[in-house]
Design a protein around this motif. Sequence first.
Motif, PDB file in Angstrom:
ATOM      1  N   GLU A   1      -3.500   1.044  -4.521  1.00  0.00           N
ATOM      2  CA  GLU A   1      -2.239   1.687  -4.935  1.00  0.00           C
ATOM      3  C   GLU A   1      -1.233   0.641  -5.412  1.00  0.00           C
ATOM      4  O   GLU A   1      -0.502   0.861  -6.372  1.00  0.00           O
ATOM      5  N   ASN A   2      -1.186  -0.504  -4.754  1.00  0.00           N
ATOM      6  CA  ASN A   2      -0.266  -1.575  -5.142  1.00  0.00           C
ATOM      7  C   ASN A   2      -0.516  -2.043  -6.572  1.00  0.00           C
ATOM      8  O   ASN A   2       0.407  -2.467  -7.255  1.00  0.00           O
TER       9      ASN A   2
ATOM     10  N   PHE B   1      -4.205   0.954   0.139  1.00  0.00           N
ATOM     11  CA  PHE B   1      -2.901   0.343  -0.114  1.00  0.00           C
ATOM     12  C   PHE B   1      -2.999  -0.747  -1.178  1.00  0.00           C
ATOM     13  O   PHE B   1      -2.116  -0.868  -2.030  1.00  0.00           O
TER      14      PHE B   1
ATOM     15  N   PHE C   1      -1.114  -6.599   2.922  1.00  0.00           N
ATOM     16  CA  PHE C   1      -2.315  -5.782   2.764  1.00  0.00           C
ATOM     17  C   PHE C   1      -3.524  -6.567   2.280  1.00  0.00           C
ATOM     18  O   PHE C   1      -4.639  -6.085   2.372  1.00  0.00           O
TER      19      PHE C   1
ATOM     20  N   SER D   1      -3.007  -6.071   8.936  1.00  0.00           N
ATOM     21  CA  SER D   1      -2.275  -5.633   7.745  1.00  0.00           C
ATOM     22  C   SER D   1      -0.771  -5.815   7.886  1.00  0.00           C
ATOM     23  O   SER D   1      -0.047  -5.778   6.893  1.00  0.00           O
TER      24      SER D   1
END
Length: 183
Positions: A33-34, A30, A157, A153
């Motif tokens: 990806e962010n 995550f 994240f 989380s």
Amino acid sequence: MQNKKQVSLIFLAIFIDMIGFGIVIPILPFAAENFGADGFILGIFVASFSLMQFLFSPIWGTLSDKIGRRPVILAGLLGGSVSFLAFGLSTSLEMLFFSRILSGIFTAATLPTVQAYVADLTEEKNRAKGFGFINMAFGLGFIFGPAIGGLLSSHGFLFPALVASGLSFVNFVGALKWLPESY
């Protein structure tokens, strides 16, 4: 097993270290990806950590033979705390990547040196038992770490990495205070 107190301290250090490492596992995809990473880049993150362990384990091992196990274990624990802090404070993909490389370098200091530490402390007839004890700490850390990371989380994240950094720093301070050299 001789030197039970020292082996117990090293068990606790590895257990806490692996909890910290495991906390990051569920949030890594995550976080990456962010910052715009795709599956390929995520694979490079994972590979870079492992590559750093592969490259730096012999270097740390040689150093621990020259200067002692304790300073190398302490460096690994402190470096792990810094790498989790870098992860938790990441504002870019490059910073996140740097934190994973740093984590691989310092995990390479801790894990192999702990095995040498246990070998130093145990008689030959009890060495397998000592290694089993350390592997148990490793496994338990991997069980609890990702669960804790998943729970944390919900606060964002990157928050779990900050918790891992704090946990690793407390681990470093405890080892600095109570973990003697193995000689």
